[in-house]
Write a protein that holds these residues in place. Structure first.
Motif, PDB file in Angstrom:
ATOM      1  N   LYS A 112       8.376  23.991  18.053  1.00  0.00           N
ATOM      2  CA  LYS A 112       7.695  24.481  16.851  1.00  0.00           C
ATOM      3  C   LYS A 112       6.400  23.706  16.621  1.00  0.00           C
ATOM      4  O   LYS A 112       5.353  24.286  16.345  1.00  0.00           O
ATOM      5  CB  LYS A 112       8.593  24.321  15.619  1.00  0.00           C
ATOM      6  N   PHE A 113       6.525  22.382  16.657  1.00  0.00           N
ATOM      7  CA  PHE A 113       5.374  21.529  16.343  1.00  0.00           C
ATOM      8  C   PHE A 113       5.339  20.378  17.329  1.00  0.00           C
ATOM      9  O   PHE A 113       6.362  19.955  17.842  1.00  0.00           O
ATOM     10  CB  PHE A 113       5.507  20.946  14.925  1.00  0.00           C
ATOM     11  N   PRO A 114       4.130  19.813  17.575  1.00  0.00           N
ATOM     12  CA  PRO A 114       4.074  18.621  18.424  1.00  0.00           C
ATOM     13  C   PRO A 114       4.825  17.476  17.751  1.00  0.00           C
ATOM     14  O   PRO A 114       4.853  17.392  16.523  1.00  0.00           O
ATOM     15  CB  PRO A 114       2.569  18.296  18.486  1.00  0.00           C
ATOM     16  N   ALA A 115       5.398  16.608  18.551  1.00  0.00           N
ATOM     17  CA  ALA A 115       6.129  15.469  18.005  1.00  0.00           C
ATOM     18  C   ALA A 115       5.176  14.552  17.231  1.00  0.00           C
ATOM     19  O   ALA A 115       4.009  14.388  17.597  1.00  0.00           O
ATOM     20  CB  ALA A 115       6.799  14.693  19.132  1.00  0.00           C
ATOM     21  N   LEU A 116       5.699  13.982  16.138  1.00  0.00           N
ATOM     22  CA  LEU A 116       4.960  12.983  15.353  1.00  0.00           C
ATOM     23  C   LEU A 116       5.668  11.656  15.568  1.00  0.00           C
ATOM     24  O   LEU A 116       6.738  11.434  15.019  1.00  0.00           O
ATOM     25  CB  LEU A 116       5.047  13.327  13.857  1.00  0.00           C
ATOM     26  N   ALA A 117       5.090  10.780  16.355  1.00  0.00           N
ATOM     27  CA  ALA A 117       5.753   9.511  16.669  1.00  0.00           C
ATOM     28  C   ALA A 117       5.991   8.703  15.397  1.00  0.00           C
ATOM     29  O   ALA A 117       5.212   8.775  14.437  1.00  0.00           O
ATOM     30  CB  ALA A 117       4.908   8.707  17.646  1.00  0.00           C
ATOM     31  N   TYR A 118       7.084   7.933  15.380  1.00  0.00           N
ATOM     32  CA  TYR A 118       7.363   7.047  14.246  1.00  0.00           C
ATOM     33  C   TYR A 118       6.309   5.934  14.194  1.00  0.00           C
ATOM     34  O   TYR A 118       5.930   5.361  15.216  1.00  0.00           O
ATOM     35  CB  TYR A 118       8.746   6.402  14.402  1.00  0.00           C
ATOM     36  N   ALA A 119       5.857   5.638  12.972  1.00  0.00           N
ATOM     37  CA  ALA A 119       4.905   4.537  12.797  1.00  0.00           C
ATOM     38  C   ALA A 119       5.605   3.193  13.027  1.00  0.00           C
ATOM     39  O   ALA A 119       5.023   2.253  13.546  1.00  0.00           O
ATOM     40  CB  ALA A 119       4.316   4.581  11.396  1.00  0.00           C
ATOM     41  N   GLU A 120       6.904   3.134  12.619  1.00  0.00           N
ATOM     42  CA  GLU A 120       7.649   1.870  12.691  1.00  0.00           C
ATOM     43  C   GLU A 120       8.897   2.104  13.537  1.00  0.00           C
ATOM     44  O   GLU A 120      10.023   2.147  13.017  1.00  0.00           O
ATOM     45  CB  GLU A 120       8.054   1.424  11.279  1.00  0.00           C
TER      46      GLU A 120
END
Lengths: 144, 144
Positions: A112-120
């Protein structure tokens, strides 16, 4: 007996949280959804039905324990569980906690959407290792 | 004990093929993909982990038998298995035979294309009932 090694396409997008008796437990590095992946440590296995009956039963125990933990810890609206593997030839089973407010709801998450990596990411790993630690058969990874 | 009834959103898009000891077996009326759906006959159940341990183990036996049958009868490139249920509140588990040549490959099938109803649905039902009939615990439906 060929040794099990996590497929590079799986290790690339995930963090290893630890091990249950049969499965590695991975965290998908996509902050849009609480998303764990269970990988039975059996070399050369692509389909759930290729596991022995005893391994299939153990898989079911581990999957249900993880699914129940996710549902209760996160107050999820739904858990999505899927063995897909069209592109990655190693059996891996997605366990995703879904919310009516999440980016993809009510659709399945894949593609559905590109992955959003975790900031932490380290903090996420620790959080999950603590929760999974309530399962008596879970051993956390040390290479955090 | 509340009696089990198939959810109308499931019966609307499927044909009932028959029963295994735990699950109803449905054929999804979408000719793009060989697609069966297993529905544990337990009222009020949304998640696999809500089944008892014995039911989970029985589910795994039935799912693996169906998946193996689909893989071998159709020479499938891959079997996709998924418990989603974000919109339909009754536990139902998709079992889809995938081919590198199918319309959605390599993506998951859900939401990719509108369903294409079978031109000869009765013939499809008969074909599947014959194959499922090789599973000793399968009872075909009679209302074809």
């Amino acid at each position: 007996m060929i040794d099990f090694q996590l497929h590079p396409q799986l290790s690339g997008d995930t963090q290893w949280l630890g091990d249950l008796p049969l499965c590695q437990v991975l965290l998908a590095n996509d902050s849009r959804y609480p998303w764990l992946i269970l990988v039975p440590r059996r070399a050369g296995t692509r389909e759930l039905h290729e596991l022995s009956e005893a391994q299939q039963q153990q898989f079911m125990r581990e999957s249900s324990a993880v699914s129940q933990l996710m549902a209760s810890e996160l107050a999820a609206d739904k858990i999505n569980i899927a063995a897909l593997g069209n592109m990655v030839p190693q059996l891996h089973v997605h366990h995703v906690a879904r919310f009516t407010s999440d980016d993809a709801w009510p659709d399945p998450i894949w593609g559905k959407f590109p992955a959003l990596a975790y900031a932490e990411l380290a903090a996420e790993v620790t959080w999950w290792q603590q929760r999974l630690g309530t399962l008596v058969t879970f051993s956390p990874s040390r290479s955090n």
